[in-house]
Design a protein around this motif. Structure first.
Motif, PDB file in Angstrom:
ATOM      1  N   VAL A   1     -13.329  -3.784  -2.037  1.00 22.70           N
ATOM      2  CA  VAL A   1     -12.466  -2.329  -2.522  1.00 22.70           C
ATOM      3  C   VAL A   1     -13.080  -1.268  -2.913  1.00 22.70           C
ATOM      4  CG1 VAL A   1     -11.763  -2.478  -4.795  1.00 22.70           C
ATOM      5  CG2 VAL A   1      -9.678  -2.465  -2.856  1.00 22.70           C
ATOM      6  N   VAL A   2     -14.250  -0.243  -3.198  1.00 19.18           N
ATOM      7  CA  VAL A   2     -14.256   0.708  -3.837  1.00 19.18           C
ATOM      8  C   VAL A   2     -15.210   1.350  -2.502  1.00 19.18           C
ATOM      9  CG1 VAL A   2     -15.096   1.877  -5.569  1.00 19.18           C
ATOM     10  CG2 VAL A   2     -14.246   0.638  -6.405  1.00 19.18           C
TER      11      VAL A   2
ATOM     12  N   PRO B   1      -9.188   1.850  -9.815  1.00 19.49           N
ATOM     13  CA  PRO B   1      -8.490   0.426  -8.914  1.00 19.49           C
ATOM     14  C   PRO B   1      -8.881  -1.195  -9.609  1.00 19.49           C
ATOM     15  CG  PRO B   1      -9.992   1.586  -7.616  1.00 19.49           C
ATOM     16  CD  PRO B   1      -9.930   2.339  -9.168  1.00 19.49           C
ATOM     17  N   THR B   2      -7.905  -1.903  -9.317  1.00 21.84           N
ATOM     18  CA  THR B   2      -8.263  -3.084  -9.548  1.00 21.84           C
ATOM     19  C   THR B   2      -7.168  -3.692  -8.485  1.00 21.84           C
ATOM     20  OG1 THR B   2      -6.364  -3.539 -11.189  1.00 21.84           O
ATOM     21  CG2 THR B   2      -8.889  -2.637 -11.872  1.00 21.84           C
ATOM     22  N   VAL B   3      -8.314  -5.802  -8.506  1.00 24.58           N
ATOM     23  CA  VAL B   3      -7.554  -6.383  -7.839  1.00 24.58           C
ATOM     24  C   VAL B   3      -6.566  -7.129  -7.905  1.00 24.58           C
ATOM     25  CG1 VAL B   3      -9.109  -5.940  -5.807  1.00 24.58           C
ATOM     26  CG2 VAL B   3      -9.362  -7.860  -7.662  1.00 24.58           C
TER      27      VAL B   3
ATOM     28  N   ASP C   1      -5.522   0.511   6.488  1.00 24.44           N
ATOM     29  CA  ASP C   1      -5.096   0.927   4.354  1.00 24.44           C
ATOM     30  C   ASP C   1      -3.559   1.104   5.361  1.00 24.44           C
ATOM     31  OD1 ASP C   1      -7.229   0.651   3.379  1.00 24.44           O
ATOM     32  OD2 ASP C   1      -7.028   1.989   1.970  1.00 24.44           O
TER      33      ASP C   1
ATOM     34  N   GLY D   1      -5.446  -0.417  -0.055  1.00 24.30           N
ATOM     35  CA  GLY D   1      -5.913  -0.125  -0.343  1.00 24.30           C
ATOM     36  C   GLY D   1      -7.205   1.356  -0.803  1.00 24.30           C
ATOM     37  N   LEU D   2      -8.064   1.495  -0.751  1.00 22.23           N
ATOM     38  CA  LEU D   2      -8.262   2.889  -1.733  1.00 22.23           C
ATOM     39  C   LEU D   2      -8.435   4.245  -1.167  1.00 22.23           C
ATOM     40  CD1 LEU D   2     -10.137   2.775  -3.817  1.00 22.23           C
ATOM     41  CD2 LEU D   2     -11.860   3.751  -3.074  1.00 22.23           C
TER      42      LEU D   2
ATOM     43  N   VAL E   1      -4.897  -3.053  -4.222  1.00 21.22           N
ATOM     44  CA  VAL E   1      -5.850  -2.810  -5.148  1.00 21.22           C
ATOM     45  C   VAL E   1      -4.174  -2.022  -5.559  1.00 21.22           C
ATOM     46  CG1 VAL E   1      -6.835  -0.577  -5.531  1.00 21.22           C
ATOM     47  CG2 VAL E   1      -7.449  -1.835  -3.075  1.00 21.22           C
TER      48      VAL E   1
ATOM     49  N   THR F   1     -12.722  -3.501 -17.128  1.00 24.16           N
ATOM     50  CA  THR F   1     -12.681  -3.611 -16.054  1.00 24.16           C
ATOM     51  C   THR F   1     -13.144  -5.333 -16.259  1.00 24.16           C
ATOM     52  OG1 THR F   1     -15.048  -3.603 -16.153  1.00 24.16           O
ATOM     53  CG2 THR F   1     -14.128  -2.198 -14.588  1.00 24.16           C
TER      54      THR F   1
ATOM     55  N   ASN G   1     -12.369  -8.124  -4.797  1.00 28.71           N
ATOM     56  CA  ASN G   1     -13.506  -7.133  -6.229  1.00 28.71           C
ATOM     57  C   ASN G   1     -14.741  -5.984  -5.590  1.00 28.71           C
ATOM     58  OD1 ASN G   1     -14.734  -8.770  -6.143  1.00 28.71           O
ATOM     59  ND2 ASN G   1     -14.178  -8.594  -8.741  1.00 28.71           N
TER      60      ASN G   1
ATOM     61  N   ALA H   1      -3.383   0.984  -8.902  1.00 24.85           N
ATOM     62  CA  ALA H   1      -3.785   1.820  -9.740  1.00 24.85           C
ATOM     63  C   ALA H   1      -2.669   2.111 -11.126  1.00 24.85           C
ATOM     64  CB  ALA H   1      -4.615   2.699  -9.362  1.00 24.85           C
TER      65      ALA H   1
END
Length: 669
Positions: free
Chosen positions: A522-523, A430-432, A146, A406-407, A357, A568, A519, A359
């Motif tokens: 990512v989480v 968080p979304t892409v 990250d 990144g997360l 990512v 989402t 996606n 948010a």
């Protein structure tokens, strides 16, 4: 007749006693002037001025270009970069040798708490080798994927790198990624095998891995133990012998690259600069190539590792510069500074970081908006890989849409906001970034482009408006012991990944390459990978463009009302399982009300999952001791009508911690 009271009387006695010839009678002389009571015409020797005088003594002109080495330390997470940096600082006498020297360059509270490096840190070391004094500029870099933008920026100020590899764990995914960053920048690479003091260390095996993967002869590897200080001196000698001096010209006009910056509320922006040409000193007028504004240089110096003032900075050196920049937007990372009326060709700067990512970030209380805006501006100056767009939400008010790498980057940014600026925020799911190809000419005219990028799921266009949706994909590298290969392949297939390559880097370690939809990883992909492989597998990824995908927008409804923050975008095949998981999580995290709450997941008008949060109920039958059933039914019916009425007027508020709990996916079975 005269009298003196209190102190004056004693003073009178002292002055009377000090008569000519008193000294030879053994009487003490008059009290010496202290810092508060200086002798007439003399300067009070206070601590600040003496330390400034001591700092002024460093004359940077005594280091010719051929005696300068600029290098970074790069490695995978936890392979001992910061520990090696501590030993190098001790060896060169930059810091005192004590037992408390643990990750000296990790200055942030978040770095201390998590035990990881988040910010690249600079330190200038002075080292005598074969009768010559050398100036070594060291940059300690983060190891997590990250923060790879910090690494790539640091490499721009260097001519070589120390590639540190753990003698126990061997080459890991981020080792490979960081090596290729240095290789593309055409830097000299010195492989260092660390932790040879461990019981299970196998430096010979790791040396063969380095030879196979990076094509560097194993006899060039330096075997050390940074913790114990074993053989660390040979690292400094290798830096001087194997890394070339910078190619710069001191007679040319000034060209300085700003590769990092921080904000000090008293002194303004402190810019970390690498000088490619010329000289800069206090009092010079410098111009920013980005803003075209002129500034007076108030202070220049080196980081040793704390700030230490110098007379001047010369080409080839790395240091800091304070020029009265009061606004955080003025010090752009990648900017070129040059002398007033001596314009130069700006340096190429840096490729802007590509956020992976997104948010939403909102203040908990809207009255804190301006304070949070100021905090975000100051923190993005220090962490330039974060992108910021204004945004607003019906439920949460005005805020921003932030882009992260990144997360972990998102979590660290949030933690730094809380610790350094005392700001509490709400972060949405968080979304892409997705793309949609529009179908009609009218829509193309409205959006002014055929292919639109969607960073907020609430703005995801309807299927009727687009010909196809595109999702981002990444090329992931996984390095793992071979006994876990089967489990990891199953995990990757469950995440819609496509296998690209598989290679054994030695007898029992495998390198897998997969093409992942972003996606899907990512989480919590990293957590699942670590738990499947007992913590031995490592993971790294790089951007690989976009591919077409069958995507749908999934809404979350509470009693029929849309919760915009939980919208989402999901692949059609996974809509039911993800919808069910989110509903279950919400059911567990929402506080119960006096009325029933229906938690639903919907795609378009179709409900695909539902959970119910039961209402609090008073026992209305407590007062009935036996008696007719109709009496009981009447009381229950009346209660049900009251609950129904409450449900119409009652608002369901989703608490902040409920949002955070919903972020994590269901653990993969």
């Amino acid at each position: 007749m005269w009298t003196l009271s209190g102190r004056g009387w004693w003073r009178g006695r002292a002055l009377a006693a000090w008569a000519p010839g008193a000294a030879h009678r053994g009487l003490p002389g008059p009290p010496r002037p202290t810092t508060r009571q200086a002798a007439p015409g003399s300067r009070a020797p206070n601590r600040l001025s003496s330390s400034a005088e001591r700092q002024e003594k460093i004359d940077m002109s005594r280091f010719p270009v051929e005696n300068i080495r600029n290098f970074s330390i790069i490695a995978h997470v936890d392979h001992g970069k910061s520990t090696l940096a501590d030993r190098l600082l001790e060896l060169t006498g930059t810091i005192d040798k004590t037992k408390n020297n643990k990750q000296v360059l990790d200055k942030l509270q978040v770095e201390r708490e998590r035990g990881i490096t988040v910010k690249a840190q600079t330190a200038s070391l002075f080292y005598n080798h074969e009768g010559k004094q050398y100036l070594l500029n060291l940059i300690d870099t983060p190891g997590h994927v990250d923060f790879s933008y910090e690494v790539s920026r640091s490499l721009s100020a260097c001519q070589g790198v120390l590639l540190v590899v753990d003698a126990n764990e061997g080459i890991q995914a981020q080792t490979v990624a960081n090596f290729f960053l240095a290789f593309e920048a055409q830097l000299s690479v010195i492989p260092v095998i660390n932790k040879i003091d461990l019981k299970n260390a196998d430096p010979e095996r790791v040396g063969k891995q380095i030879e196979k993967v990076f094509d560097i002869p194993s006899d060039e590897c330096i075997k050390i133990s940074a913790k114990l200080g074993t053989n660390v001196e040979s690292v400094l000698q290798a830096v001087i012998e194997r890394i070339p001096p910078p190619k710069v010209h001191r007679k040319n006009p000034l060209r300085a690259l700003v590769f990092d910056s921080t904000f000090d509320q008293y002194r303004g922006v402190i810019a970390n600069v690498a000088l490619f040409d010329g000289v800069v000193s206090k009092g010079d007028k410098v111009v920013s190539a980005h803003t075209q504004k002129t500034y007076d240089v108030n202070e220049v110096g080196i980081l040793n590792p704390n700030e230490q003032q110098t007379h001047k900075l010369y080409a080839g050196q790395v240091g800091y510069l304070i020029a009265g920049m009061k606004d955080v937007t003025e010090a752009q990372i990648g900017d070129t500074l040059y002398l007033h009326k001596q314009p130069v060709e700006p340096l190429p700067g840096f490729k802007s970081a590509k956020p992976m990512v997104f948010a939403g970030m909102y203040p908990v209380d809207q009255s804190e908006y301006n304070n949070l805006k100021s905090a975000v501006d100051k923190l993005t100056l220090n962490d330039s890989s974060v992108t910021v767009h204004r945004d607003s939400s019906l439920a949460l008010g005005a805020g921003w849409r932030l882009g992260f790498l990144g997360l972990l980057h998102m979590e660290v940014f949030n933690q730094r906001l809380e610790q350094e600026y005392n700001a509490s925020v709400i972060l949405t799911t968080p979304t892409v970034p997705y793309k949609a190809v529009l179908s009609s000419a009218k829509l193309i005219k409205e959006y002014r482009e055929k292919e639109i990028t969607i960073i907020n799921p609430a703005q995801f266009p309807d299927k009727s408006k687009v010909t196809e949706y595109l999702e981002p994909v990444v090329l992931g590298t996984i390095i793992t012991p071979d006994e876990y290969t089967g489990k990891i392949m199953m995990l990757c297939q469950a995440r819609r990944a496509v296998e690209k390559d598989m290679m054994f880097i030695d007898q029992n370690r495998v390198m897998l390459k997969y093409l992942f939809p972003l996606n899907e990883i990512v989480v919590d992909f990293y957590d699942s990978l670590k738990s499947l492989s007992s913590g031995y597998a490592s993971f790294d990824y790089e951007d690989a463009g976009y591919q077409t995908a069958d995507l749908v927008k999934m809404d979350i409804l509470l009693n029929g009302n849309l919760v915009e923050e939980l919208v989402t975008v999901i692949h059609k095949d996974k809509a039911h399982s993800v919808g069910k998981a989110i509903c279950e999580r919400l059911k567990d995290s929402l506080p119960r009300q006096l009325f029933e709450i229906a938690v639903q997941a919907a795609v378009g008008s179709k409900i695909i999952a539902r959970e119910t949060v039961k209402a609090y109920r008073k026992n209305v039958l407590a007062k009935c001791y036996g008696g007719d059933i109709t009496r009981k039914m009447k009381l229950l019916r009346r209660q049900a009508e009251g609950k129904k009425k409450l449900r119409k007027v009652g608002n369901v508020e989703v608490p902040k911690d409920a949002f955070i709990k919903v972020l994590k996916k269901q653990s993969d079975k």
